[in-house]
Design an enzyme around this catalytic site. Structure first.
Site: not given
Ligand code: GLC
Length: 819
Positions: A446, A449, A529
């Site tokens: 995650d 980017e 998200d």
């Molecule tokens: C980011 C991710 C999401 C995750 C969050 C906490 O917003 O896109 O899926 O739950 O971080 O890790």
């Protein structure tokens, strides 16, 4: 984000345009055009694939390695540097970039090197006005006085044709201009919001944490500069081969003109002729890579939340699934499993014995996937191994002045691995050992980017990224963040996938939020998200379809929506749609209402159970689609235009979707709706639920109460179904049902052990089914099973829907059934 981006714009100087061809040279793969002010190179890589490269003012023989772009005789580097918040942006990459004016492969390219394509025959014809190149499938014509590329298919129809000004450059940018033909529509472009067709839009390729995205959002988590242009005559694709910031303007500024622009100093793109979409994707994924077949359990239902914050909560969650007989294969652990968000650690308070937890979950049929973010907590002298080793070996990104770059993410002050360095990828891959050793079966990447805040969390502040002149990559292949920004997520996923490949004896599951063209080689992708809104449910289909048309088949959106609170009705409808997502994962954010299938009451729970059950029944069909995607690049989830490209009605049909070739869904995306219009293209269609038969093309009004998502099968459709299991590896399956709908058709079932790498050595099985009418009867022909994967004799029921059933013990031999 857009205002931040504004600072990246080049000065608005006029474009310099490619000058007349003075001479050409030909090699076995390439035609070099020496132009008055530039060099153009067209390489024939396959009968339907050419690569076009253009360099402004290439170096003369004997000049330094690399190329120095000129603009009206002035070197770009002599232009005043653009600044971003006071920092200089180097517009040109350092000379180490593999340009050489004649250009070999680029050091950071994601495409198959030219030399690895088999040499194919082509003919070159020269006249006073033009140079023509002809392959077995296409003709390319380049005018001498104003080099513009025109392509034609064998019937003389044009495609991918340059506009008058064709190719050009100005300070820090190169661009190409293509004609948009009448009735042409545009798909792909990676991860995109909005509807299907991108005509009249501007699409930027720059990976960005696009939280709160909506239909107008441009930069997204994924950057894939590939599109497919379709009109009723044919389709073709263009891959813009640049890792720098790039942008497509698809007739927004000038109707009829598509501009592709990059902050790179050369123009480099591929043209892929179809005429069918399947051929384009086969070639595109040959160019950028195909996905490996994932473990079969990864096709089951995944449950996630930010966060199931303790061992007790996770155990309770697992129990609920099994007690309620709702199938589930995977539980994801979000950031709170870690100790203070330090990657590769566990919170001793909340997860005192993760190995035991994972073993117990395994015994109950659950796999565990843990999140791993790139930001490593900045923590000198605290015995945080990852930080210490990273600093010691100089694995973290440093700015141009040599300072360790830091920003703020979950652990607050954090540093970031430079995944462009092979040794960093290797190190990072090995770090997963601490997770795989205790049984973690998959990794969720995650914030790659990368998403970074400029100030401590809770203190406001913008999102930032590394300064664009930040050096990245190994010493002998150094470049800047400007060139590699878009690759950060891809390289992190690569490090992870390669690490897991070494560490685990079995196939693993990798999920990433950010990626670039070719991400399918390493990871599945989710759409970041999203929000618990009907509009987001509706947007998910065109978004995933365009990902599939960009070579990334293993994709999904957070079922129920990540941010916000779903209503029972929205959740039920979302689970129906989610059953079609190649990656079927429910997820929700911190501080939102719980989103598990049972929290909305009995009716919603029953709907969730029924549709997750249906997903599990369809697994042999869906697993075969994954195999197809892995071997040919075909999307799993397809917009109708994929199979009906001559039917203009499908060009904007974003709210119906095909799961594979046969099963078509027309979900409901609004509350209180019990009926919806459904378009059935040419051919015979059957209602999945009632067996009712329709003849397309036609529109019908489908009855769709909350319990029912309208589903249809094409006449001649063949769909393999197995009994519902609570998880994929629950038991050995000894029966299979082939549901066949009257008509003529063909389908090949693919099977293997679902988890090991044995299939790569030939241990797989395929069985071809054919169905047709003969003398008023339906004939079902089953070919002898192929491949080395042994399947125990099993009971197969062939049902011709509405006609009858026949059963036999399947020993892999040829059969002919008459109905
Ligand atoms: C980011 C991710 C999401 C995750 C969050 C906490 O917003 O896109 O899926 O739950 O971080 O890790």
């Amino acid at each position: 984000m857009p205002q931040y981006f504004g600072k990246l714009q080049t000065t608005e100087q006029p474009w310099s345009i490619i000058g007349a061809v003075e001479s050409i040279d030909k090699t076995d793969r390439t035609i070099h055009f020496n132009c008055t002010n530039s060099a153009l190179k067209i390489s024939i890589l396959a009968p339907n694939l050419i690569r076009v490269r253009m360099w402004p003012n290439p170096p003369q023989p004997g000049r330094a390695r690399g190329h120095r772009p000129y603009n009206g005789g002035q070197e770009i580097q002599s232009q005043p540097p653009l600044s971003k918040g006071g920092q200089e942006i180097k517009l040109s990459p350092p000379l180490s970039k593999g340009g050489q004016g004649g250009g070999q492969s680029k050091l950071h390219s994601v495409t198959l090197p030219d030399e690895e394509w088999e040499i194919v025959p082509f003919e070159v014809r020269e006249t006073a006005e033009k140079i023509e190149i002809e392959t077995a499938q296409i003709l390319i014509s380049v005018k001498r006085d104003r080099p513009a590329i025109e392509c034609f298919d064998k019937s003389g129809k044009p495609f991918a044709t340059d506009c008058e000004r064709a190719m050009g450059w100005r300070a820090g940018a190169t661009a190409g201009w293509k004609r948009i033909e009448t009735d042409e529509h545009f798909y792909g472009f990676g991860q995109r919001t909005g509807l299907l067709d991108k005509l009249s839009e501007v699409k930027t390729n720059w990976t960005t944490d696009s939280l709160d995205y909506n239909s107008l959002t441009d930069e997204m988590y994924q950057a894939i500069a590939f599109y497919i242009a379709l009109n009723p005559d044919r389709a073709y694709g263009i891959f813009f081969n640049t890792t720098f910031w790039s942008q497509f303007d698809i007739g927004a500024e000038t109707p009829g003109v598509l501009r592709m622009e990059t902050r790179d100093t050369e123009l480099d793109y591929y043209i892929i002729y179809g005429p069918e979409l399947a051929q384009i994707l086969a070639t595109y994924t040959q160019l950028t890579g195909r996905m490996p077949i994932p473990p079969k359990w990864a096709l089951g239902y995944h449950q996630c939340r930010w966060s199931y914050e303790s061992e007790d909560v996770v155990r309770e969650l697992a129990r609920e699934f099994r007690d309620r007989s709702i199938p589930c294969d995977v539980i994801h652990l979000d950031i709170d499993y870690m100790r203070g968000y330090r990657v590769f650690t566990w919170s001793p308070k909340r997860f005192p014995d993760p190995a035991k937890l994972i073993a117990d979950l395994k015994a109950a049929g659950f796999k565990v996937v843990t999140i791993v973010d790139p930001g490593v907590k900045y923590e000198p002298e605290a015995d945080y191994e990852i930080f210490d080793r990273g600093v010691e070996n100089d694995y973290f990104v440093r700015t141009a002045d040599g300072k360790l770059f830091h920003g703020y993410v979950w652990p607050d002050k954090a540093v970031f691995p430079d995944f462009m360095k092979p040794e960093v990828r290797e190190w990072w891959g090995e770090l997963h050992k601490s997770l795989t050793d205790i049984g973690v079966a998959g990794i969720w990447n995650d914030m790659n980017e990368p998403a970074i805040a400029e100030r401590p969390f809770g203190d406001g502040g913008e999102h930032i990224w590394f300064p664009l002149d930040t050096p990245q990559g190994p010493d002998d292949d150094r470049t800047t963040h400007a060139e590699t920004h878009n690759l950060y997520g891809l390289m992190m996923a690569k490090a992870c996938a390669q690490g897991l490949q070494k560490l685990r004896g079995d196939r693993s599951f990798v999920l990433t939020r950010s990626g670039f063209a070719g991400v399918q080689r390493y990871s599945s992708v989710w759409m970041g998200d999203n929000q618990s809104l009907w509009a987001h449910l509706e947007m998910s289909m065109p978004m995933l379809c365009n990902m599939g048309l960009s070579g990334v088949a293993f994709v999904g959106c957070d079922i129920g929506g990540f941010a916000g609170n779903a209503t029972a009705e929205l959740f039920a409808r979302w689970m129906q749609v989610g059953m079609l997502y190649p990656l079927m994962r429910g997820h929700s954010a911190m501080s939102t209402a719980q989103h598990e299938p049972w929290v909305f009451g009995d009716r919603t729970e029953q709907i969730c159970r029924e549709y997750i059950n249906l997903r599990y029944q369809l697994l042999p069909y869906i697993y075969t689609l994954f195999w197809e995607a892995a071997t040919t690049g075909t999307p799993i989830l397809r917009p109708l235009l994929y199979h009906f490209p001559r039917d203009r009605t499908t060009y904007h049909l974003y709210d119906q979707v095909l799961l594979g070739p046969s099963l078509m869904a027309a979900p409901v995306y609004r509350p209180g709706v019990e009926h919806r219009a459904v378009y059935l293209p040419e051919g015979t269609w059957y209602d999945w639920w009632t067996g009712e038969c329709y003849h397309g093309p036609t529109h019908i009004l489908a009855y769709a109460p909350l319990e029912r998502m309208p589903l249809y099968v094409r006449g001649g459709g063949i769909i393999a179904i197995e009994p519902v299991q609570q998880f994929v590896e629950e038991r050995a399956i000894d029966s299979l049902k082939m549901r066949i709908w009257p008509g003529s058709g063909e389908w090949t079932l693919y099977e293997d052990d679902g988890h090991s790498f044995e299939h790569e050595k030939g241990v797989w099985a395929t069985t071809n089914y054919q169905v047709y009418f003969e003398g008023g009867k339906m004939i079902v022909e089953i070919a002898a099973r192929e491949g080395e994967f042994a399947i125990c004799d099993r009971e197969v029921t062939v049902e011709v829907v509405g006609v009858g059933e026949q059963q036999f013990t399947d020993d892999g031999t040829v059969r002919r059934l008459i109905f």
